[in-house]
Design an enzyme around this catalytic site. Sequence first.
Site, PDB file in Angstrom:
ATOM      1  CG  ASP A 168      -1.079   4.762   2.101  1.00 55.26           C
ATOM      2  OD1 ASP A 168       0.012   4.470   1.570  1.00 55.26           O
ATOM      3  OD2 ASP A 168      -1.420   5.934   2.332  1.00 55.26           O
ATOM      4  CG  ASP A 170       3.245   8.065   4.702  1.00 55.96           C
ATOM      5  OD1 ASP A 170       4.074   7.619   5.516  1.00 55.96           O
ATOM      6  OD2 ASP A 170       3.562   8.538   3.590  1.00 55.96           O
TER       7      ASP A 170
END
Length: 594
Positions: A168, A170
């Site tokens: 991912d 963030d």
Amino acid sequence: MLSNKTKTALIKVLSIPSNKKNVFKIIGIDNINGIIRCYSTHNRNNGTHSNNTVHQNNHNLQHQNSNNNNNNSNSSNTKNNNNNNNNLFTSTPFQTLVSNVNKAFKNDKDPDYLPTHHSVLNMSLDQLIEMYKNRKVVDLSHVPTLDPQDVFINSELKLEEIDVFGFDYDYTLANYGDQVQHLIYDLAMSHLVDEQKYPMALKEIKYDPTFAIRGLHFDVNYGLLMKLDYLNNIQAGAIYHGRRPLTKEEVIQIYGSMQLKRHYCDSFLKPMSDIFCLPEACLIANTIQYLTDHNLAFEPRIIHEDVTAAVGKVHLGGGLHNKIISDFPLYLNKHPLLGEFLLKLKSHGKKLFLLTNNSYFYANHGMKYLLNDQLNGKYDDWTDVFDVIITKCDKPSFFGKGRPFRMYHPDSDRYDWSEVNHFEPKKVYVGGSLKQFTNISKWRGRSVMYFGDHLYSDLVEPSQKEGWKTGVIIKELEVEVGIQNSPKYREQLAELLQLEDVIRKCQFFTGEKKELFLEQLKTERYKKRLALKEPFNANFGSLFRTHTNATMFASSLQRHADIYTSKIENLISYPLTASLIPSRNYLPHEFKLN
């Protein structure tokens, strides 16, 4: 297993002085032909104790053989005792023996002693009080501390079996600074006031970074923000209406007890699982507190919906991302080992993919800032490092039905609507689903490992549906481990454990003196618990545990993540052939070897 020659294992069940009556002391146990038999050399009538150690084999189990072999000076005495006690050296059914062991004895020296099978205490109340008064500080100087930047293991993981690593963006590849939380709060508050017409005075209430922790739950029925353990117990002192903590009595008046029913949790509690929830929790609490203080009517459910919508607008509206892009040094923590770690994976032939809800515009700016000066001339751009780049994937919907994959052209800001049946290097894709991703890439099961910061949006479904291995990035972990390493915390914890052991023993006495002493212990226990809670967060304590149990967050972490750590670069020191082996988890009844 027991050998064929000797089927007896010598054991010690209770350390009870031999002058106590009605005590059956086990010294031997065997298991022959599926029948458990136990032996005792302790005479329950007169307290005499034989010094013989009994070893019985398959051919020496009969009572007469045992008596014949017992030729020491106590032979005649033992024979008489055997007659009176139904032959103590004769094999006895295990259940009968246990019932004899558990018979309570009367403590003539202490009339306030409560008869119990815990007679192993073998002390008076006065002795227990004296022991507590003279307790010593536990020396923990020899106990090693934990590395706050270590990788913590829930399930055994063989890195050499992982061919594909996914990430991912963030709080996984991008490690945000604390200023991002302030920014999210301010932008969401502006939307709440300007767009949804909440009272203007709310803008005067600033974000408090010390208020909440992640892993909390908000009750949309009563408007309460709380911390739960894995059994749905509310931690006392960790439940708030607005910014006001509720007493235990208030909680029981509302819910009937400190434990919530599973159905109620599923119906009315909203989890706040990722670190982006911190400004959301603070905004909800501040709004409720303001409306309550000014006697303004509101529904907690509506407050939650409006605040959640405002925070969502902040993430999707572009204002947050534009602010971050304008000042990366303020909002992004750049780590020099991120590039080295990704290059290490590539040099060992691993495949890499990026799977994020963010737009390519935002992720591209961030990845250039984080990586492009760490590629050591081996790659021209960060996009060369990743084999597949997927943006705007709309997790967690991506792991369900999803949408068709489309190729995205950054130069024209348009999609190619042709069917995607293979992934091309340096190309960007949007949308998609887990099923399509698996079919196109041919990356399946345990050979794929994905890292994210949100348990439910990132990790649960790919683990359950495709068997991916999973890793969670928990930024707060370094602070939590650092607190646990401090001498003061360890000393407080050791004192609490000592105190709780005395409380357990004290409860087996009766009388006024016991009640006064027990009340003193409970008061001291309350103070120790607070002292252990407040270093983490004065309002809610540790992210990972309530006073005694694992939190709901920690329990979910154990179920759904193979490993967890504070940042992705912490894995760099591990050989890619390593097997990550977890520590043994103990159940309450199991022998603990530390």
